[in-house]
Every structure is written in C-alpha cells, then in structure tokens.
Enzyme design. Structure first.
Site, mmCIF file in Angstrom:
data_model
loop_
_atom_site.group_PDB
_atom_site.id
_atom_site.type_symbol
_atom_site.label_atom_id
_atom_site.label_comp_id
_atom_site.label_asym_id
_atom_site.label_seq_id
_atom_site.Cartn_x
_atom_site.Cartn_y
_atom_site.Cartn_z
ATOM 1 N N HIS A 1 -45.915 -76.168 -50.391
ATOM 2 C CA HIS A 1 -46.007 -75.500 -49.188
ATOM 3 C C HIS A 1 -44.421 -75.133 -48.548
ATOM 4 O O HIS A 1 -44.596 -74.463 -47.557
ATOM 5 C CB HIS A 1 -46.551 -76.334 -48.125
ATOM 6 C CG HIS A 1 -48.214 -76.396 -48.857
ATOM 7 N ND1 HIS A 1 -49.221 -75.819 -48.040
ATOM 8 C CD2 HIS A 1 -48.838 -77.258 -49.545
ATOM 9 C CE1 HIS A 1 -50.540 -76.048 -48.764
ATOM 10 N NE2 HIS A 1 -50.106 -76.773 -49.525
ATOM 11 N N ASP B 1 -38.478 -71.559 -43.829
ATOM 12 C CA ASP B 1 -39.599 -72.083 -43.658
ATOM 13 C C ASP B 1 -40.421 -71.589 -44.659
ATOM 14 O O ASP B 1 -40.160 -70.517 -45.267
ATOM 15 C CB ASP B 1 -40.183 -71.757 -42.398
ATOM 16 C CG ASP B 1 -41.400 -72.587 -41.784
ATOM 17 O OD1 ASP B 1 -41.824 -73.405 -42.424
ATOM 18 O OD2 ASP B 1 -41.656 -72.396 -40.776
#
Length: 479
Positions: free
Chosen positions: A158, A366
């Site tokens: 992730h 991110d």
C-alpha cells in the site's frame, strides 16, 4: 471457487448486523471478497499478551470469518513500533533522515513474521489463494514457502517503493527483496513504484524483467503489476447523501459565515506534508491580503503511532506553526486555521468535503491517497470544489485534472490556492467531471477484482507486449 485467505497486520472485524459505525472502504471490499470466496481474514488483534501462545481468536460476523492473535510487548515494540514504523515506513517514504537501523528491530520483525506463519498455517487448505498486505509482512510468503505452502500467494504493497539507491541503505535489503519474490503476484499502487521495484531487481539482483511484467526467479515466474486502489464509490456516495452528512455540511458552512473553506484530512504523519501545507497557506495569506480574511483552512489530523518519537515531534511542530500563523493573521472574528486532532465518521467527513471549496491533499510522498478520491466523490457536480493534489501522491497519476502542486514549495502552493479560489465555475465543472469518472470507474471493487484475478492466474499475459510495460528499464533512477 478457491477460498481466499487475507493476511494483514491488523484485522477489521465486520460489524454485526445492526451495529453502529461504518467500516473503511478497504475493509468493505476485502470483506466482500471474503464472503464470495468463503475466506478468512488473519492478523494481529491489536492486543498484548504476557506470553505468546499462538492462540487463535476465531469470530464470524456478517458471514466473514476472522482469526487474530495477540503479541507480546517486545514483539509490538520491535516489529511494529520498531522495524515497521521506524525503519521501513520512513525509508519507503523517502525519509532516510528518520530511518532507524537497529538489529533488535530486524530480529523482532522476522520473529513476528515467523509467528504469523506458524499461526495461520493450520488455516490454509491446498486450493486456497493467499493474499498478504503491506510492508509489515514482506517476508511472510517466503516463510510460508519454507513451511511447505505451495498455494498461489500474492502481496500488495500500500506504500510507495523507494528508489534503488535509497533501498540499498537498508541492511540486508537483498534478503528482504529475495523473500518477496517467493510470492506469485506482487502488486503496487502505481507504475512509478512498480518501476522502482523492477529497477532494483534488475540492477541489484541481475534478474531479467519480461515484457509481461514477470520475473523469472528460481524456476518460478513472479508477476509484478500496478493495481491502483480506489474508494468504495457506492458506499461513500450513499454516506455523502445521508442526513448526517447534510447536517455536517450545514454546520461547517454556517460556522465560516460566507468564507471560502479549504479542507485537509490526514493521519498525523510526517509523510503527509502538513507543516509544508500550513506554510503554503500562510504564504497565501501574506501574498494576497485582499483575500486573506475570506479563506479558512480546516485541518483534521487524528494522531497516530504516539509511541514513536518522530510522531510526537510532528504534533508539537504543527501546534507551534498553527499558533504562529493564527497569531499573525487572526482577528477577533476570524481564525485562519482550524486544527483538529480527532477523527470523524465517514458520513460527517463527506459533509465537510462537500462544504469545502478546496480539497488540500499535499503529501510529500504517498502510495495512493484516498482522501483525494473521497473529496471528488463528495462534491456537488453543479458547483464542485477544486482538488489541489501533490504531484508526489500516487493518486496524481490517475487524477490528472486536479491542480497538481509541489508541496515543498510554499510559493507554488500559495499561488495554486489563489488559482483554485479564482477558478470559474465552468472550469471547475469540467475538471470535476473527468476526476469523478476516474474515481467512479476505478473503485475499490475494481481494484480487488483485478488483484484476485491475477492471483488466481487468470490474466498472466494481460500486459504482454503493451507499450509502457515495466520491462528492461533504460533510464537510471534518481535517488
């Protein structure tokens, strides 16, 4: 149909029928897959035990079976607070200055992965598909292989994957990556992180990357692909249409007395660029005094990982910055930054998003960032707000009609805020329409179905020969 075994650091236990509260989109998608595949979700309970026994707490709620174990305090300190969140997390987010290398952390990480493997092993049947999640459990597949598991296993990361020269600073980095190649499928959020991984296995391990994004390793073929994660669009838009969302919208609009609203919603983490965001907003207030009194920044930042010193520091820094900026720009009827250290239910957040004229999503790095997609989904199509998105968020590769910004430049951020506030309605509607199509079509259900299909081996040649496949990379990555 094969069963699905999902393994993650923590487990989201489904709500019993009629129970209050809502689950996140990822949990909804995984629970849906587990129901379809008669599966089990295994992981840490979040609880401590004086002595590790491997006892499994099995529960069944809403037709989903969960299995959890408790960990010893030393396990939590070395594996979770240590190697996962003080070594891998900062390194994977390009913060080598915050990365701590401690042999005890590494030993705890391997020990807990071994404990996960021993505990989940009795649950795995010969035809099961095994889906492991995230940086906490990178070597788990290799450990399970060593215990005789021959099932198809996949890993989804992730977070970002760092450039080769950054990863090479990690002690025993070769062994860590070699353990990941025991999976059949390795998934990344974006092609950028995928290409970084491919660059590493070529340059550091001397392996060949095939045109179908596969790697031949020890007589096996490992498929690596980008699977951009999305939100649960149907669930989120339903929440956004709820009475709770409507009440939140009205309350926030009323409280600002006609001023423009900028909103940021982020876990309190140095990767989110909150300090840089505040400085960019302060630069806007200083550079555009004619608009300064007409804009309010609402920053919602629930605390996390309070046992890690760098997280304590970021909270202190933000509190100091907030006081300084508010002291310089506030008056008796106006405070420019509302800084809130707590979380809110999804429906309430949806109302706040809809009320906001600008969504500020400006992480320094991110893996994806779903707040950007939630902001888009919450907007009124006839009068949508503007998404300002960091060029360093994984979501920027999909949401190209956002205003992309360099979060390290306070000047760029300040000018982008002004551009968003001045943007005509027709341009806002045009940009939002394109953003919404991406968010709606590439949702979390799409992500889950694509990964499970690859894990089942049903689309191994999907990318063969396609232009842009991460094959032999001719460029040299910048560190």
């Amino acid at each position: 149909m094969s069963r699905l075994i999902v393994i993650s650091n923590r487990v989201s236990v489904p709500k019993a029928a009629g129970a209050a509260g809502a689950q996140g989109g990822l949990a909804v998608a995984l629970n849906s897959a587990l129901r379809e595949h008669r599966g089990i979700w295994f992981g840490w309970s979040g609880q401590e035990t004086a002595e590790f026994t491997g006892h499994l707490d099995m529960q069944r709620n809403d037709d989903v079976t969960t299995a959890t174990i408790d960990l010893e305090p030393q396990d939590i300190d070395e594996y979770y607070n240590g190697y996962a969140n003080r070594t891998l997390w900062p390194l994977f987010h390009y913060r080598i200055d915050l990365t701590e290398y401690d042999r005890n952390f590494g030993e705890g990480y391997e020990r807990v992965n071994e404990r996960f493997a021993d505990s989940v092993l009795p649950l795995i049947e010969p035809e099961d598909l095994v889906w492991v999640h995230d940086y906490h459990l990178l070597p788990l597949g290799s450990i399970l292989r060593g215990k005789g598991v021959k099932n198809r296993m996949g890993l989804f990361l992730h977070t970002p994957w760092p450039p080769t020269r950054l990863l090479a600073s990690l002690p025993f980095h070769e062994r860590l990556v070699a353990s990941m190649l025991e999976y059949d499928v390795i998934g990344f959020q974006t092609t950028e992180w995928l290409e970084s991984f491919m660059h590493y296995v070529q340059k550091e391990m001397g392996l060949k990357v095939n045109l179908d994004n596969s790697i031949d390793y020890k007589g096996r073929r490992v498929v690596a692909r980008a699977f951009p994660i999305g939100i649960d669009y149907a669930e989120f838009t339903q929440a956004a249409a709820s009475d709770e969302a409507g009440a939140a919208y009205k309350a926030l609009k009323s409280s600002v007395r006609g001023r423009k609203i900028l909103i940021g919603v982020d876990r309190l983490d140095y990767s989110k660029g909150l300090g840089e965001r505040f400085e960019g907003f302060a630069r806007f207030l200083s550079d555009h005094p004619d608009q300064a009194g007409d804009a309010v920044l609402l920053q919602i930042a629930p605390p996390s990982r309070g046992d890690v010193a760098s997280y304590q520091q970021i909270r202190e820094d933000l509190e100091r910055k907030t006081g300084h900026i508010n002291g310089a720009h506030a008056d008796v009827n106006f405070v420019p930054i509302r800084y809130v250290n707590r979380g809110y239910p999804r429906a309430q957040l949806a109302g706040y998003y809809r009320a906001a004229d600008i969504g500020l999503v400006t992480p320094l790095r991110d893996g994806m960032n779903l707040v950007a997609k939630e902001y888009v989904a919450a907007q009124d199509p006839e009068d949508p707000g503007v998404l300002i998105l960091s060029q360093f968020a994984g979501a920027a590769l999909q949401l190209k009609d956002a205003l992309l910004v360099n979060p390290h430049s306070s000047e760029h951020l300040a000018e982008t805020i002004k551009r968003a506030l001045d943007m005509p309605l027709e341009e806002r509607k045009r940009r939002h329409s394109k953003l919404l199509a991406s968010v709606r079509e590439e949702d979390v259900i799409h992500w889950r179905e694509q990964f499970v299909r690859a894990l089942a081996g049903k689309d191994r040649n999907r990318d063969a020969g396609k232009e842009g496949a991460a094959g032999d990379l001719s460029h040299d990555e910048a560190a």
